[in-house]
Enzyme design. Structure first.
Site, PDB file in Angstrom:
ATOM      1  N   ARG A  86      67.319  68.066  77.607  1.00 33.64           N
ATOM      2  CA  ARG A  86      66.586  68.485  76.409  1.00 33.64           C
ATOM      3  C   ARG A  86      65.777  69.729  76.742  1.00 33.64           C
ATOM      4  NH1 ARG A  86      67.045  63.048  74.029  1.00 33.64           N
ATOM      5  NH2 ARG A  86      65.464  63.479  72.485  1.00 33.64           N
ATOM      6  N   ASP A 108      69.213  62.030  65.035  1.00 31.76           N
ATOM      7  CA  ASP A 108      70.567  61.597  65.384  1.00 31.76           C
ATOM      8  C   ASP A 108      70.828  60.136  65.025  1.00 31.76           C
ATOM      9  OD1 ASP A 108      68.851  60.729  67.426  1.00 31.76           O
ATOM     10  OD2 ASP A 108      70.431  60.782  68.924  1.00 31.76           O
ATOM     11  N   THR A 135      62.057  52.669  80.560  1.00 32.67           N
ATOM     12  CA  THR A 135      62.248  53.361  79.290  1.00 32.67           C
ATOM     13  C   THR A 135      63.588  54.084  79.250  1.00 32.67           C
ATOM     14  OG1 THR A 135      59.881  53.614  79.001  1.00 32.67           O
ATOM     15  CG2 THR A 135      61.274  55.222  77.877  1.00 32.67           C
ATOM     16  N   GLU A 167      62.905  49.106  72.009  1.00 32.03           N
ATOM     17  CA  GLU A 167      61.883  49.909  72.672  1.00 32.03           C
ATOM     18  C   GLU A 167      60.767  50.154  71.660  1.00 32.03           C
ATOM     19  OE1 GLU A 167      63.246  52.883  75.813  1.00 32.03           O
ATOM     20  OE2 GLU A 167      64.607  53.281  74.154  1.00 32.03           O
ATOM     21  N   SER A 190      59.407  52.759  71.055  1.00 27.33           N
ATOM     22  CA  SER A 190      59.565  54.098  70.489  1.00 27.33           C
ATOM     23  C   SER A 190      60.514  54.096  69.295  1.00 27.33           C
ATOM     24  CB  SER A 190      60.095  55.030  71.570  1.00 27.33           C
ATOM     25  OG  SER A 190      61.304  54.497  72.119  1.00 27.33           O
ATOM     26  N   LYS A 228      70.802  52.474  70.644  1.00 26.66           N
ATOM     27  CA  LYS A 228      69.933  51.961  69.602  1.00 26.66           C
ATOM     28  C   LYS A 228      70.479  52.455  68.272  1.00 26.66           C
ATOM     29  CE  LYS A 228      66.426  55.580  70.575  1.00 26.66           C
ATOM     30  NZ  LYS A 228      66.815  56.230  71.827  1.00 26.66           N
TER      31      LYS A 228
HETATM   32  C1  VG1 Z   1      61.562  58.703  74.497  1.00 24.86           C
HETATM   33  C2  VG1 Z   1      61.202  57.261  74.266  1.00 24.86           C
HETATM   34  C3  VG1 Z   1      62.282  56.348  74.813  1.00 24.86           C
HETATM   35  C4  VG1 Z   1      63.625  56.718  74.179  1.00 24.86           C
HETATM   36  C5  VG1 Z   1      63.913  58.192  74.423  1.00 24.86           C
HETATM   37  C6  VG1 Z   1      65.185  58.674  73.768  1.00 24.86           C
HETATM   38  O1  VG1 Z   1      61.629  58.972  75.864  1.00 24.86           O
HETATM   39  O2  VG1 Z   1      59.966  56.951  74.856  1.00 24.86           O
HETATM   40  O3  VG1 Z   1      61.942  55.011  74.552  1.00 24.86           O
HETATM   41  O4  VG1 Z   1      64.659  55.928  74.706  1.00 24.86           O
HETATM   42  O5  VG1 Z   1      62.836  58.979  73.921  1.00 24.86           O
HETATM   43  O6  VG1 Z   1      65.117  58.567  72.384  1.00 24.86           O
HETATM   44  P1  VG1 Z   1      60.424  59.707  76.649  1.00 24.86           P
HETATM   45  O7  VG1 Z   1      60.914  59.861  78.028  1.00 24.86           O
HETATM   46  O8  VG1 Z   1      60.156  60.990  75.919  1.00 24.86           O
HETATM   47  O9  VG1 Z   1      59.259  58.785  76.540  1.00 24.86           O
HETATM   48  V1  VG1 Z   1      66.099  59.590  71.455  1.00 24.86           V
HETATM   49  O10 VG1 Z   1      65.918  59.181  69.812  1.00 24.86           O
HETATM   50  O11 VG1 Z   1      65.610  61.080  71.875  1.00 24.86           O
HETATM   51  O12 VG1 Z   1      67.585  59.189  72.019  1.00 24.86           O
HETATM   52 CO    CO Z   2      67.351  59.897  68.605  1.00 23.90          CO
END
Ligand code: VG1
Ligand code: CO
Length: 533
Positions: free
Chosen positions: A25, A261, A327, A346, A348, A359
């Protein structure tokens, strides 16, 4: 048709192509640098296991692409599984804002349909650091707006309907006839789904309008836009404010949103917010109302470490095996493949099951809708809040909140983590046993996970401060941000009978404790978080 010509393009490696929690990312501008995107895609292809020894050539025989380039992450996971694909590449900023000045991402999913595990992403990163060339095929322009198969010698490109297979899947999971009859028999029940100009618009229209008979006014922001209409497509109370305001103003019974997404979800009602940690617990507790789980049974449940223990209570009472993983959805895949995990989530805003390996936002909305419909058969007029209250009355309530400090200066963020780490090692003895605002520290550690299936070990997954009464404070750095660092602070407090409090009031002292112990404000110069969940 003549075979495709493949050319080798010389390139120089980039040092920063390390995938994070889910994919690589970065800012759009970073991906736009010459060779940057090509390099990373080449590294993914080179890391695919069946192609054996270093330097072996991967033969891509077939590409499957969603019509108009649209495929939600859960739909892609389903397609990979159904078509027995080697893997899939998803181009998405996921829950982050898009457009030229914002974010982009490349996620790689393996043959089980799930996000690549760390062993694979590590390999991709290793390859990317020494890449000297990538291969380009001169595939003629293909019209992505028409469902068709294009053949070029031994290679073909199939443009598929993005929605069909996914709708077939969810119709096998849920009882659409019963949801439909609940909706048509309850004309006063108002539902509003916000696709946030992300990818789920076409799915939501087909499911909520065509299949379930709701009016088109039940879906908003359903036209996918490259820059999400300038919004931040993260379904939480801050960024989905348009939905939140409409739900309150129009007295909507069931509001829902998903991210860019389509893998995240938020469920709200007038005056009601379903915390994602509670959401997965309620779904697990009511799984017997869902045809899919009636058939499969529940093999086990799981949550990511920072997610509240609400689901633990359900597991305990119902005798389900429970797993706590780091996570990121990639940690659920092995358990599901081994037949040991059915429902997981999760904090989130990610909720899902073993129907795929991602998910799934729309799946979660349909799970809740099924529960609402079934509960209303026996208790007419039951609202989301009634369902939550009944759950809290039975299991107690895990008050939970997450504070995000987005895009802070990396140096400040690292100082916070380094300072907290001192309590794990040399200052441990004075820290453990100390009492802050009534909470006595029982333990502090940095979460480490050993995968029960393949034995792989993941370290440094978040600093946990555990208190005598079961409350927890967790700090971790985000692995999906593209700029600076994002600190996530999670707090949780369990109450067996006092479940009617405001969540923020209930966890106030824990937040004070967290800020004091971490010296976050001093190190980051941030007085307050950017998002509170
Ligand atoms: C975040 C969330 C995590 C999730 C990830 C991808 O990661 O905390 O629970 O699985 O995003 O979500 P981080 O490392 O920023 O805390 V997604 O919708 O970008 O696939
Ligand atoms: Co997403």
């Amino acid at each position: 048709m003549t075979a495709l010509e493949i050319s080798q393009v010389p390139t120089n490696p980039f040092a920063d192509q390390k995938p994070g929690t889910s994919g690589l990312r970065k800012r759009v501008r970073v991906f736009q640098q010459p060779h940057y995107t090509e390099n990373f895609v080449q590294s993914i292809l080179a890391a695919i296991p069946p192609n054996g020894p270093e330097g072996a050539t991967l033969v891509v025989a077939k590409l499957i692409i969603g019509k108009d380039g649209i495929l939600s992450t859960p739909a892609a996971s389903n397609l990979i599984r159904k078509r027995h694909a080697t893997g899939g590449i998803l181009l998405t900023a996921s829950h982050n804002p898009g457009g030229p000045d914002n974010d982009f991402g490349i996620k790689y999913n393996i043959s089980n349909g799930g996000p690549a595990p760390e062993a694979v992403t590590d390999k991709i990163f290793q390859i990317s650091k020494s890449l000297a060339h990538y291969s380009v095929a001169n595939v003629p322009q293909v019209d992505l707006s028409v469902v068709a198969t294009h053949t070029f010698g031994a290679f073909s490109v199939e443009v598929v309907d993005s929605v069909d297979d996914y709708v077939t899947l969810v119709k096998e999971i849920y009882d659409f006839a019963s949801i439909r009859s609940f909706l048509s028999n309850s004309p006063q029940f108002k539902l509003l789904f916000d696709a946030m100009h992300g990818v789920t618009g076409p799915y939501a229209k087909r499911i909520f309008v065509d299949e379930l008979g709701l009016p088109i006014s039940s879906v908003m922001n359903f036209v996918p836009k490259e820059d999400f209409g300038g919004g931040h497509p993260d379904p939480n109370l801050t960024y989905a404010h348009e939905l939140v305001e409409r739900v309150e103003k129009e007295g909507i019974d069931f509001g829902a949103a998903s991210d860019g997404d389509g893998d995240r979800n938020m469920i709200i009602g007038k005056g009601t917010f379903v915390n994602p940690s509670d959401s997965v617990a309620v779904i697990a507790a009511n799984a017997h109302l869902i045809p899919y789980f009636q058939k499969t049974g529940i093999h086990g449940v799981a949550r990511s470490m920072p997610t509240s223990g609400a689901i633990d209570r359900v597991a305990q009472k119902k005798g389900f095996a429970l797993f706590e993983v780091p996570t990121g959805w990639k940690f659920f895949g092995n358990l599901m493949d081994a037949g040991r995990l059915s429902i997981c989530g999760e904090e989130s805003f990610g909720t899902g099951s073993d129907h795929i390996r991602e998910k799934d936002g729309i799946w979660a909305v349909l799970a809740w809708l099924s529960i609402v419909a079934k509960v209303n058969e026996t208790k007419p007029g039951s609202s989301l809040q009634d369902i939550l209250n009944a759950h809290y009355a039975e299991y107690g309530r895990n008050y939970f909140s997450r504070y995000d400090y987005e895009e802070v200066d990396s140096e400040g963020a690292n100082k916070v983590m380094a300072h907290l780490t001192t309590f794990i090692d040399h200052k441990r003895d004075e820290f453990v046993g100390q009492t802050f605002h009534g909470f006595t520290v029982r333990n502090i550690d940095n979460f480490k996970y050993t995968d029960p299936i393949d034995g792989s070990v993941s370290t440094n997954q978040g600093i946990r401060i555990l208190f005598e009464d079961g409350s927890r404070i967790i700090f971790r750095l985000s692995g999906t941000g593209s700029q600076g660092a994002t600190i996530r602070l999670y707090v949780e407090k369990y109450s067996v009978d006092n479940y009617g409090q405001d969540a923020q009031a209930a966890i106030k002292e824990l937040i004070q404790t967290a800020l004091e112990v971490s010296r976050l404000v001093e190190f980051t110069k941030r007085e307050s978080p950017t998002v509170i969940t």
